[in-house]
Design an enzyme around this catalytic site. Sequence first.
Site, mmCIF file in Angstrom:
data_model
loop_
_atom_site.group_PDB
_atom_site.id
_atom_site.type_symbol
_atom_site.label_atom_id
_atom_site.label_comp_id
_atom_site.label_asym_id
_atom_site.label_seq_id
_atom_site.Cartn_x
_atom_site.Cartn_y
_atom_site.Cartn_z
ATOM 1 N N CYS A 4 0.825 -1.199 0.000
ATOM 2 C CA CYS A 4 0.000 0.000 0.000
ATOM 3 C C CYS A 4 0.859 1.249 0.000
ATOM 4 C CB CYS A 4 -0.958 0.012 1.177
ATOM 5 S SG CYS A 4 -0.351 -0.747 2.655
ATOM 6 N N HIS A 52 -8.937 5.267 2.360
ATOM 7 C CA HIS A 52 -8.613 6.222 3.431
ATOM 8 C C HIS A 52 -9.705 7.272 3.577
ATOM 9 C CE1 HIS A 52 -4.651 4.464 3.489
ATOM 10 N NE2 HIS A 52 -4.596 4.601 2.184
HETATM 11 N N1 GLN Z 1 -4.472 -7.741 4.265
HETATM 12 C C1 GLN Z 1 -4.341 -6.547 5.020
HETATM 13 C C2 GLN Z 1 -5.702 -5.877 5.177
HETATM 14 O O1 GLN Z 1 -6.486 -5.960 4.307
HETATM 15 C C3 GLN Z 1 -3.381 -5.584 4.366
HETATM 16 C C4 GLN Z 1 -3.162 -4.357 5.186
HETATM 17 C C5 GLN Z 1 -2.101 -3.430 4.643
HETATM 18 O O2 GLN Z 1 -1.673 -3.543 3.517
HETATM 19 N N2 GLN Z 1 -1.640 -2.489 5.435
HETATM 20 O O3 GLN Z 1 -5.986 -5.237 6.149
HETATM 21 ZN ZN ZN Z 2 -2.384 -1.946 2.070
#
Ligand code: GLN
Ligand code: ZN
Length: 757
Positions: free
Chosen positions: A647, A698
């Site tokens: 991310c 977000h």
């Molecule tokens: N699999 C995790 C979620 O969906 C990934 C979280 C992340 O990338 N920070 O919460």
């Molecule tokens: Zn993520």
Amino acid sequence: MITTHNLGFPRIGARRELKFAQEAFWKGELQAEDLNITSADLRRRHWSQQSSLTLAPVGDFSYYDQVLDMSFTLGNLPARAQDTDGTDLDRYFRVARGQSANDTACCAIHAGEMTKWFDTNYHYIVPEFDRETRFQLNPARLLEQLAEAKAQGVKAKPVIIGPVTYLWLGKANDDGDRLALLDDLLPVYAELLNLLAEQGVDWVQIDEPALVTELNGDWRHAFNFAYHQLKACPVKLLVATYFGELRDNLQLACELPVAGLHLDAISAAGEVSRVTDWLPAHKVLSLGVINGRNVWKTDLEATLDWLEPVHERLGERLWLAPSCSLLHVPVDLASETAMDPEIRSWLAFAVQKLDELQTLANALDHGRAATVEPLAQNTLAIASRKNSTRVHNPDVTHAVAAITPELGKRRSPYTERLKLQKLHLNLPAYPTTTIGSFPQTRDIRQTRLQYRKGTLSEREYTTRIREEIARCVQEQETLGLDVLVHGEAERNDMVEYFGEQLDGYVFSQFGWVQSYGSRCVKPPILFGDIQRPQAMTVDWIRYAQSLTDKPLKGMLTGPVTILNWSFVRDDQPRKDSCLQLALAIREEVLDLEQSGVRIIQIDEAALREGLPLRQSDWQSYLDWAIEAFRISANGVSDETQIHTHMCYSEFNDIIEAIARMDADVITIETSRSNMELLDAFKGFQYPNDIGPGVYDIHSPNIPEKQHIVSLMQKAAERIPTERLWVNPDCGLKTRSWDEVIPALQGMVDAARELRGG
Ligand code: GLN
Ligand code: ZN
């Protein structure tokens, strides 16, 4: 007598008092005066905890961020926050957190950008510059804290960020030359230093950690120029460097016209003797001999072995300190009453680190014979850790030694695998999926908490989590998603969940470290060889798969992310710990495959975070990090599809490494960048499948179907359509079901439209 000092103390409070006061203030539940009282109490307590030091830091306390403090001290507020109503504190938090239009004040103000403080997990507010930037001294905060310290009898050493690092940390909005501002900036620093001198200040710590990064000629020149300009100020300057080696800046740092230099003798241990050689004879050398970035006890005898000769050479010119500000470690180990006592005996948090510093100073001043007791205790603890069978597990050593490149290789290349997976999974074009977590409702949190506290039986807990999983699968079926997930209701945190089930990890109760603002993290402590006593996720995933005919994606956190979000061992290279984690995750992957799971996602959200400070060191990190991921993922058969997720959006400079991971599918954050970041993938001709995020999780905004279609069309200009997936930017755990359902419906409908159906 040797001078001891500290570069900074954690300000959040042993019980996160500052966090709770800040948050109450933001909600309007606490008056500014009360926030001030809590803060002053914390400062008083922290100075008293540092009372053994010759010099204690002043000005390291911050309501939000020390870089934002410096911006205010220098009068460098973004124009959008200047002249807004309220007090200085209101404006300060407005820059820190932004302000929405429906607040009492008239208009929306966006928050300052946040970015990582060097290679730590602390995030600072980036100073903003443009052609209009003017500086004007606003010394009130620092002077008040100084007066407070003096009133409490603290031997104060004000701490500020140096002018060159301040510019280096910032960003010019109009792409202007930040260094052109130096001429304007230096008089304000001079004014500040003069004021501090008037207050009777002798030494000022001026942080210039930019000196441990790659600097071009202009930046190096700026250092010389700046400190020649400040030379006339009537205070002694201790230029502090930390987090790394000085390397080609070593001579520059030694020769700056200041009274002293602080060197991080942990991360730049190999430079101590060169700095000792280079440093002019009138200067103080402060050595950071206690690690300010981890939680382990220092081996005091071993430190004295190399430190005594330096002391002999430098005498009073040698100062001792932790390697960097203690902001990056928890406050006090004494709070950890529930921790396994043996492991606890190996640890030192901020308060304990200062005790260690005192012992070292005493031993140098009066000889080791004068500090027999604390040294003996330390030796015992170090030996206990070194010889513990809980740390060293021969099976793990053998398994790591037996790693071959084969372990990281899939059986066939991607193009071959793809054919088999297509047959097997039977997915439509533009397959839709999510990143893993679904809304973490109050109920879910309650269930986990009750189970943890023991008020909910294991059976009842399993039933309730299964109900959540069933609901989640049902919703996804109704929505018409193609690849489903179980929703991660059983997970509090993507690292903690795995850490708790692996041998070699321990958890603190109060080991909070500030991440940004009022946000703290409690990194798990990786203390020993990693082993997976039993499967960690298989039961939940298998249950979820049993509820649907659609492929259900198993969810794991990758070895690099687990490593980067933990306090790690200092008795072996990070790489070794990472490979151990990789082997444990690999076992889990194979168990999932064995139990019939056909798609497995291994999240590596923190892969980029682990990049070393200097670009010249990136390759070696990426080599072992990617290798670790490959080991964890690539034991599966060709038919099993491996996903990974990251991310963030900066892929340009690591795209080659990302490709080497060889995940069949990578899902990434892109919705806010309008798909432009896919250019990196296009330019590199990234070979495998990509799921560019189309839903900014977000934000509470619900994306429209047409918006998603247009984003995907932009993606299709860059990536062949047969390799595109449709998914959100990240996990949905912070969102509510009301938001998630329509957003995902829009996503599924968009995919249908793209398929021409
Ligand atoms: N699999 C995790 C979620 O969906 C990934 C979280 C992340 O990338 N920070 O919460
Ligand atoms: Zn993520």
